[in-house]
Write an enzyme that holds these catalytic residues in place. Structure first.
Site, mmCIF file in Angstrom:
data_model
loop_
_atom_site.group_PDB
_atom_site.id
_atom_site.type_symbol
_atom_site.label_atom_id
_atom_site.label_comp_id
_atom_site.label_asym_id
_atom_site.label_seq_id
_atom_site.Cartn_x
_atom_site.Cartn_y
_atom_site.Cartn_z
ATOM 1 N N SER A 141 0.854 -1.185 0.000
ATOM 2 C CA SER A 141 0.000 0.000 0.000
ATOM 3 C C SER A 141 0.890 1.235 0.000
ATOM 4 O O SER A 141 2.039 1.190 0.473
ATOM 5 C CB SER A 141 -0.894 0.014 1.243
ATOM 6 O OG SER A 141 -1.535 1.263 1.404
ATOM 7 N N TYR A 153 -2.145 -0.548 10.679
ATOM 8 C CA TYR A 153 -2.145 -0.889 9.254
ATOM 9 C C TYR A 153 -0.892 -0.349 8.575
ATOM 10 O O TYR A 153 -0.228 -1.062 7.810
ATOM 11 C CB TYR A 153 -3.401 -0.316 8.600
ATOM 12 C CG TYR A 153 -3.481 -0.532 7.103
ATOM 13 C CD1 TYR A 153 -3.895 -1.758 6.585
ATOM 14 C CD2 TYR A 153 -3.156 0.481 6.205
ATOM 15 C CE1 TYR A 153 -3.977 -1.973 5.221
ATOM 16 C CE2 TYR A 153 -3.231 0.282 4.831
ATOM 17 C CZ TYR A 153 -3.646 -0.943 4.350
ATOM 18 O OH TYR A 153 -3.719 -1.146 2.992
#
Length: 249
Positions: A141, A153
């Site tokens: 990501s 995350y």
């Protein structure tokens, strides 16, 4: 033939929908036999039907990537059926959007298990079935490179970026390349609420170079490239597919 994947077998985790499905479809379109992974057999069968209706070779393999025993069984099945594996796409990931003070350490551990430890173990199992010219692609990501909070995350994806480089160094002598794809803002089903939010759309218009959400099918080209002969001398790299988000200010 530069981008041909004919004769290759690819396992794509989290491939029943979203970016994983688009990656699997793109690999199949380039000639690979794809194995779709997920936990829901019904969803997997529906995804496989779409691919096979186009005349492509496709199979399904349901297992939880965070369950090592299930992973072991899955790779034994792949070895028995295919004799080996040429492409692994570690696409499964989980996001937990909460403030730092709302996380327990068990929450953090679970996220790290799915987003970081599982790709490592899958890569280990895949590498045992691979040889020269085979590929591992980690879907990370842009949160691995930049941050807006979202601590657990972001940390897991930063770790996945580092894992990509470390695997590249370790598996390079076997002729296996390891690279990552870092998606930006994609209009997937999981992001539907944000996609429909007008303020987010306005913000993205000024924040990304292309000024829009990415279409799910726009992720496939990077995966096909990294899996193909065209990327034979690329390893340890993270390619941002983000409409210029990380390069624009």
């Amino acid at each position: 033939m530069t981008f041909s994947l004919k004769g290759k077998t690819a396992l794509v985790t989290g491939a029943a929908r979203g970016l994983g499905f688009e990656i699997a479809k793109g690999l199949a379109d380039a000639g690979a036999q794809v194995i779709l992974n997920g936990r829901n057999n019904v969803a997997l069968d529906q995804a496989a039907d779409i691919i096979t209706q186009k005349g492509y070779a496709c199979a399904t393999l349901a297992f939880d990537v965070s369950d090592q025993y299930a992973v072991d069984d899955a790779f034994r099945e792949i070895e028995a059926a295919q004799g080996g594996l040429n492409i692994l796409v570690n696409n499964v990931g989980q996001r937990d959007r909460r403030a730092l003070e709302e996380f327990s350490m068990s929450d953090v551990s679970r996220l790290m298990e799915i987003n970081l430890a599982a790709p490592l173990y899958l890569a280990k199992k895949a590498a045992a079935l691979m040889g020269k010219g085979d590929r591992i692609i980690n879907v990370t990501s842009i949160a691995g490179q930049i941050a807006r909070g979202d601590v657990a995350y972001t940390a897991s994806k930063g770790g996945l970026d580092a894992l990509t480089r470390a695997l590249s160094a370790e598996l390079g002598p076997q002729g296996i390349t390891v690279n990552g794809i870092a998606p930006g803002y994609f209009a997937t089903e999981a992001n539907r609420e944000m996609v429909d939010d007008r303020s987010t759309k306005r913000w993205l218009k000024g924040r990304a170079s292309l000024g829009r959400w990415g279409l799910p099918e726009e992720i496939a080209g990077a995966a096909v490239f990294l899996a193909s002969p065209a990327a034979s001398y690329i390893s340890g790299q993270i390619i941002a597919v983000d409409g210029g988000f990380t390069s624009h200010y």
